[in-house]
Design a protein around this motif. Structure first.
Motif, PDB file in Angstrom:
ATOM      1  N   TRP A   1      -8.404  10.244  -5.396  1.00 25.63           N
ATOM      2  CA  TRP A   1      -7.741  10.814  -4.461  1.00 25.63           C
ATOM      3  C   TRP A   1      -7.485  12.254  -4.710  1.00 25.63           C
ATOM      4  O   TRP A   1      -6.859  12.268  -5.934  1.00 25.63           O
TER       5      TRP A   1
ATOM      6  N   TYR B   1      -7.701   5.578 -10.184  1.00 28.24           N
ATOM      7  CA  TYR B   1      -7.295   4.423 -10.305  1.00 28.24           C
ATOM      8  C   TYR B   1      -8.146   3.553 -11.651  1.00 28.24           C
ATOM      9  O   TYR B   1      -9.361   3.604 -11.245  1.00 28.24           O
TER      10      TYR B   1
ATOM     11  N   LEU C   1       0.835  -1.338  -0.024  1.00 26.49           N
ATOM     12  CA  LEU C   1      -0.048  -0.190   0.052  1.00 26.49           C
ATOM     13  C   LEU C   1       0.726   1.314  -0.073  1.00 26.49           C
ATOM     14  O   LEU C   1       0.485   2.461   0.111  1.00 26.49           O
TER      15      LEU C   1
ATOM     16  N   ALA D   1      -3.022   9.007  -1.114  1.00 30.36           N
ATOM     17  CA  ALA D   1      -4.329   9.432  -0.207  1.00 30.36           C
ATOM     18  C   ALA D   1      -3.753  10.187   1.014  1.00 30.36           C
ATOM     19  O   ALA D   1      -4.631  10.957   1.569  1.00 30.36           O
TER      20      ALA D   1
ATOM     21  N   LEU E   1      -7.805   1.723   2.191  1.00 27.25           N
ATOM     22  CA  LEU E   1      -7.025   1.379   1.033  1.00 27.25           C
ATOM     23  C   LEU E   1      -6.771  -0.408   0.986  1.00 27.25           C
ATOM     24  O   LEU E   1      -6.842  -1.141   0.099  1.00 27.25           O
TER      25      LEU E   1
ATOM     26  N   THR F   1      -9.840  -1.660  -0.761  1.00 27.83           N
ATOM     27  CA  THR F   1      -9.706  -1.259  -1.849  1.00 27.83           C
ATOM     28  C   THR F   1      -9.057  -2.240  -2.837  1.00 27.83           C
ATOM     29  O   THR F   1      -9.603  -2.584  -3.832  1.00 27.83           O
ATOM     30  N   PHE F   2      -7.744  -2.249  -2.450  1.00 29.19           N
ATOM     31  CA  PHE F   2      -6.920  -3.165  -3.106  1.00 29.19           C
ATOM     32  C   PHE F   2      -6.569  -4.700  -2.639  1.00 29.19           C
ATOM     33  O   PHE F   2      -6.270  -4.622  -1.540  1.00 29.19           O
TER      34      PHE F   2
ATOM     35  N   PRO G   1     -11.793   4.531  -7.767  1.00 27.51           N
ATOM     36  CA  PRO G   1     -11.639   5.077  -6.705  1.00 27.51           C
ATOM     37  C   PRO G   1     -10.418   6.277  -6.976  1.00 27.51           C
ATOM     38  O   PRO G   1      -9.532   6.097  -7.939  1.00 27.51           O
TER      39      PRO G   1
ATOM     40  N   VAL H   1      -7.614   5.644   6.957  1.00 27.36           N
ATOM     41  CA  VAL H   1      -7.449   5.671   5.612  1.00 27.36           C
ATOM     42  C   VAL H   1      -6.508   4.314   5.039  1.00 27.36           C
ATOM     43  O   VAL H   1      -6.804   3.852   3.944  1.00 27.36           O
ATOM     44  N   VAL H   2      -5.615   3.893   6.032  1.00 28.58           N
ATOM     45  CA  VAL H   2      -5.025   2.575   5.671  1.00 28.58           C
ATOM     46  C   VAL H   2      -5.865   1.603   5.286  1.00 28.58           C
ATOM     47  O   VAL H   2      -5.747   0.806   4.329  1.00 28.58           O
TER      48      VAL H   2
ATOM     49  N   PRO I   1      -0.246   3.790  -3.280  1.00 27.01           N
ATOM     50  CA  PRO I   1      -1.442   4.506  -3.026  1.00 27.01           C
ATOM     51  C   PRO I   1      -1.484   5.242  -1.614  1.00 27.01           C
ATOM     52  O   PRO I   1      -2.096   6.129  -1.708  1.00 27.01           O
ATOM     53  N   LEU I   2      -0.909   4.935  -0.761  1.00 24.59           N
ATOM     54  CA  LEU I   2      -0.852   5.760   0.494  1.00 24.59           C
ATOM     55  C   LEU I   2      -0.246   6.969   0.510  1.00 24.59           C
ATOM     56  O   LEU I   2      -0.739   8.093   1.093  1.00 24.59           O
TER      57      LEU I   2
END
Ligand code: SAM
Length: 361
Positions: A355, A347, A262, A269, A321, A324-325, A353, A317-318, A265-266
């Motif tokens: 951000w 994405y 992650l 985000a 994600l 999501t993934f 998704p 938030v983590v 993407p983190l």
């Protein structure tokens, strides 16, 4: 050109350029084969087993091999021993230069002069008069100017925050940043020539944007992972003491994902976040910490215990994600749309998704 060169360095450099471009397809191969990286990296720092930094210079064993290898080399440390400048990994530099899709005569703006090596590559191929490079650190721009002059190259060099661009030499056909940004600076969009291309590390990816109309652009991330030093800005320290006192909650998201699948993407985000990890005597991960500039902090233990403090709940938030993934998302499946008021990363599909990147600086 007055290269401070010798046959051994020249031979190493030829092999180095060939290894970087084995398929002989890059327009930058000749620049890598010609520009002497050792002139721009006269010494570097390497971390020994115990974590202490050691200085390596031309008289030291392995110096030339390291300079002509595909490694990032740390060239400046702050008073706490934290790296503040480096010569980036050559294969990543090449991927960024290829993505820039520049032709001889294109004007280019570089954020992050550092050693001056990338500015030298740009000057060699595009013409020194077309290159503008800026670094926030006067010590670095002074040294880079001297090295570039020693190499017979005289691009325009300035000291300051590169996020402001350099309006006096605009418009630019190309922009390249070598410090990690959170979004494409507004000044780049304002100083862009029609159809300009911007290549910049955003979070842990490298974003390539085409400016479509004034203030607007579209782009995508390259597959290349990127771990650039962040653009220097003031930030709050992590609030670990306060987090220790916070009410614990439980999570099913794995702390190791923050450092692994992650991570990229983190970085979209939670732009500009920092992470750290704790390990036991066997080197196994026991917990991770995550914090942002506004002072929000979260810690997550491998047992599933989470503590969060500050203005935002970062672990939420983590978890979002992680849901999501299913696996590790591919960088090149992330795209970006830019308008004067908003920069959005999405994405796979524009209704997938998404951000919002921070308001451009
Ligand atoms: C990875 S190094 C650059 C490598 C460089 N292009 C080279 O070829 O050696 C990142 C550089 O970005 C610079 N930097 C950080 N924040 C900056 C800012 N706000 N404006 C301009 N430069 C910045 C740092 O001082 C550092 O020298």
């Amino acid at each position: 050109m007055t290269w401070l060169d010798n046959d051994t360095a020249a031979a190493s450099r030829k092999e180095f350029a060939a290894a970087l471009d084995p398929s002989h397809t890059s327009a930058w191969r000749d620049a890598f084969a010609s520009v002497p990286r050792h002139v721009f990296v006269p010494s570097f720092y390497t971390q020994g087993a115990a974590g202490a930094w050691e200085h390596v210079g031309p008289g030291d064993p392995g110096y030339l091999e390291a300079v002509y290898s595909d490694h990032a080399l740390t060239t400046q440390l702050d008073e706490r021993g934290i790296p503040t400048s480096s010569s980036s990994e050559p294969s990543v530099m090449l991927a960024m230069l290829d993505a820039l899709d520049a032709r001889e005569g294109d004007t280019v703006f570089e954020l992050g002069t550092g050693t001056g090596y990338n500015a030298a590559l740009l000057s060699h191929r595009l013409g020194e008069e077309n290159v503008t490079t800026i670094d926030v650190d006067p010590e670095l721009t002074g040294a880079a100017a001297q090295r570039l002059a020693d190499a017979g190259l005289h691009p325009f060099i300035a000291t300051g925050d590169g996020a402001g661009g350099w309006p006096g030499r605009a418009p630019y056909r190309r922009f390249i940043a070598t410090a990690a940004l959170r979004a494409i600076p507004d000044a780049f969009l304002k100083q862009a020539a029609p159809g300009a291309v911007i290549v910049a590390p955003v979070g842990y990816g490298i974003l390539r944007v085409t400016v479509t109309t004034p203030g607007h652009g579209t782009g995508w991330f390259l597959p290349t992972p990127a771990h650039f030093m962040p653009r220097r800005t003031p930030s709050a320290p992590p609030a670990f003491d306060a987090a220790r006192e916070a009410e614990p909650t439980k999570t099913t998201a794995a702390p190791s994902d923050v450092l692994g699948r992650l991570r990229f993407p983190l970085s979209l985000a939670l732009p500009g976040h920092t992470t750290c990890s704790w390990r036991n005597d066997k080197g196994e991960l026991t917990a991770v910490g995550i914090w942002t500039q506004d002072g929000a902090t979260a810690t997550a233990h491998v047992s599933g215990t989470v503590r969060q403090v500050g203005p935002r709940r970062l672990w939420d938030v983590v978890e979002g994600l992680a849901e999501t993934f299913a696996g590790e998302p591919q960088r090149q499946e992330f795209h970006v749309n830019i308008t004067p008021s908003r920069q959005t990363a999405w994405y796979r599909t524009s209704d997938g998704p998404a951000w919002d990147l921070p308001q451009p600086q």
